[in-house]
Design a protein around this motif. Structure first.
Motif, PDB file in Angstrom:
ATOM      1  N   THR A 186      -4.094  51.788 -78.480  1.00 18.88           N
ATOM      2  CA  THR A 186      -2.803  51.970 -77.802  1.00 18.88           C
ATOM      3  C   THR A 186      -2.187  53.244 -78.375  1.00 18.88           C
ATOM      4  O   THR A 186      -2.337  53.524 -79.562  1.00 18.88           O
ATOM      5  CB  THR A 186      -1.845  50.779 -78.041  1.00 18.88           C
ATOM      6  N   PRO A 187      -1.508  54.023 -77.531  1.00 18.58           N
ATOM      7  CA  PRO A 187      -0.959  55.298 -78.010  1.00 18.58           C
ATOM      8  C   PRO A 187       0.041  55.127 -79.143  1.00 18.58           C
ATOM      9  O   PRO A 187       0.710  54.105 -79.254  1.00 18.58           O
ATOM     10  CB  PRO A 187      -0.259  55.882 -76.776  1.00 18.58           C
ATOM     11  N   ARG A 188       0.138  56.144 -79.975  1.00 19.12           N
ATOM     12  CA  ARG A 188       1.195  56.272 -80.978  1.00 19.12           C
ATOM     13  C   ARG A 188       2.078  57.419 -80.508  1.00 19.12           C
ATOM     14  O   ARG A 188       1.672  58.230 -79.683  1.00 19.12           O
ATOM     15  CB  ARG A 188       0.613  56.594 -82.355  1.00 19.12           C
ATOM     16  N   TYR A 189       3.274  57.506 -81.053  1.00 18.26           N
ATOM     17  CA  TYR A 189       4.225  58.520 -80.606  1.00 18.26           C
ATOM     18  C   TYR A 189       4.839  59.222 -81.805  1.00 18.26           C
ATOM     19  O   TYR A 189       5.015  58.629 -82.871  1.00 18.26           O
ATOM     20  CB  TYR A 189       5.342  57.878 -79.767  1.00 18.26           C
TER      21      TYR A 189
ATOM     22  N   HIS B 151       9.523  63.674 -77.336  1.00 22.88           N
ATOM     23  CA  HIS B 151       8.459  62.997 -78.065  1.00 22.88           C
ATOM     24  C   HIS B 151       7.106  63.593 -77.694  1.00 22.88           C
ATOM     25  O   HIS B 151       6.968  64.276 -76.685  1.00 22.88           O
ATOM     26  CB  HIS B 151       8.475  61.495 -77.787  1.00 22.88           C
ATOM     27  N   LEU B 152       6.124  63.303 -78.543  1.00 29.19           N
ATOM     28  CA  LEU B 152       4.727  63.635 -78.275  1.00 29.19           C
ATOM     29  C   LEU B 152       3.950  62.332 -78.284  1.00 29.19           C
ATOM     30  O   LEU B 152       4.235  61.442 -79.086  1.00 29.19           O
ATOM     31  CB  LEU B 152       4.172  64.565 -79.360  1.00 29.19           C
ATOM     32  N   THR B 153       2.961  62.218 -77.426  1.00 33.81           N
ATOM     33  CA  THR B 153       2.120  61.029 -77.377  1.00 33.81           C
ATOM     34  C   THR B 153       0.781  61.338 -78.031  1.00 33.81           C
ATOM     35  O   THR B 153       0.154  62.348 -77.703  1.00 33.81           O
ATOM     36  CB  THR B 153       1.897  60.593 -75.920  1.00 33.81           C
TER      37      THR B 153
ATOM     38  N   SER C 252      -2.536  60.101 -77.819  1.00 33.80           N
ATOM     39  CA  SER C 252      -3.386  59.206 -77.033  1.00 33.80           C
ATOM     40  C   SER C 252      -4.861  59.566 -77.187  1.00 33.80           C
ATOM     41  O   SER C 252      -5.715  58.958 -76.564  1.00 33.80           O
ATOM     42  CB  SER C 252      -2.984  59.261 -75.558  1.00 33.80           C
TER      43      SER C 252
ATOM     44  N   GLU D 113      -1.295  67.354 -74.278  1.00 32.35           N
ATOM     45  CA  GLU D 113      -2.192  66.419 -73.589  1.00 32.35           C
ATOM     46  C   GLU D 113      -3.659  66.735 -73.875  1.00 32.35           C
ATOM     47  O   GLU D 113      -4.532  65.911 -73.642  1.00 32.35           O
ATOM     48  CB  GLU D 113      -1.914  66.417 -72.081  1.00 32.35           C
TER      49      GLU D 113
ATOM     50  N   TYR E 214       9.409  65.008 -87.003  1.00 35.55           N
ATOM     51  CA  TYR E 214       8.520  64.231 -86.138  1.00 35.55           C
ATOM     52  C   TYR E 214       8.306  62.883 -86.802  1.00 35.55           C
ATOM     53  O   TYR E 214       7.736  62.803 -87.893  1.00 35.55           O
ATOM     54  CB  TYR E 214       7.184  64.961 -85.969  1.00 35.55           C
TER      55      TYR E 214
ATOM     56  N   PRO F  49       6.866  52.710 -77.580  1.00 36.86           N
ATOM     57  CA  PRO F  49       7.034  53.755 -76.574  1.00 36.86           C
ATOM     58  C   PRO F  49       8.493  54.197 -76.479  1.00 36.86           C
ATOM     59  O   PRO F  49       9.398  53.365 -76.543  1.00 36.86           O
ATOM     60  CB  PRO F  49       6.600  53.086 -75.266  1.00 36.86           C
TER      61      PRO F  49
ATOM     62  N   PRO G  93       9.778  65.306 -72.880  1.00 28.92           N
ATOM     63  CA  PRO G  93       9.122  65.856 -74.057  1.00 28.92           C
ATOM     64  C   PRO G  93       9.126  67.379 -74.066  1.00 28.92           C
ATOM     65  O   PRO G  93       8.900  68.018 -73.047  1.00 28.92           O
ATOM     66  CB  PRO G  93       7.682  65.345 -73.921  1.00 28.92           C
TER      67      PRO G  93
END
Length: 145
Positions: A24-27, A39-41, A43, A58, A125, A131, A139
């Protein structure tokens, strides 16, 4: 070709062999002077931060437009065991983790709520598994002080 093969072709740093996509993504929540700026994802396996990298979060790279940021400054890496790490890549002005300067080239585990500051930038950061709210600011990855 792998995810990083195209984008990383001209860069020295590579994600370590133990890196993996998170289940699962972290942020990373970005703040400047106490105000949220986006924010940054995370993934994929890693995010590379630097002054001379493409600004394509991305695809695994985030350009930070600040004089104290090295060409390839630091990275946040996700491991196949589910942990998230940060590494300062021997940058001139360093990276701080929760107010302490990180040692160069040492992968350091990040806990929920850990805060990174790259160089002398005024942006911070903060790592979270939660989420960001849908109403949060759009972002913005490039960081100028």
């Amino acid at each position: 070709p792998g995810f990083f093969s195209t984008i990383m072709a001209d860069l020295n740093w590579r994600p370590p062999g133990w890196s993996a996509k998170p289940s699962t993504p972290r942020y990373l929540l970005i703040t400047k002077e106490g105000a949220s700026t986006g924010h940054l994802t995370i993934s994929d396996r890693a995010l590379l931060f630097g002054r001379r990298v493409p600004n394509e979060p991305e695809r695994g790279t985030v350009r930070l437009d600040h004089d104290s940021i090295s060409r390839q400054h630091a990275a946040v890496v996700h491991s196949f065991q589910g942990e998230t790490f940060a590494v300062d890549l021997g940058s001139r002005f360093g990276t701080t983790l929760d107010g302490e300067k990180m040692p160069a080239n040492k992968y350091t585990p990040l806990r929920e709520g850990a805060t990174l500051i790259f160089g002398a930038s005024s942006r911070s950061y903060t790592l979270t598994a939660t989420p960001p709210a849908a109403a949060a600011a759009k972002p913005r990855a490039a960081a100028a002080s």
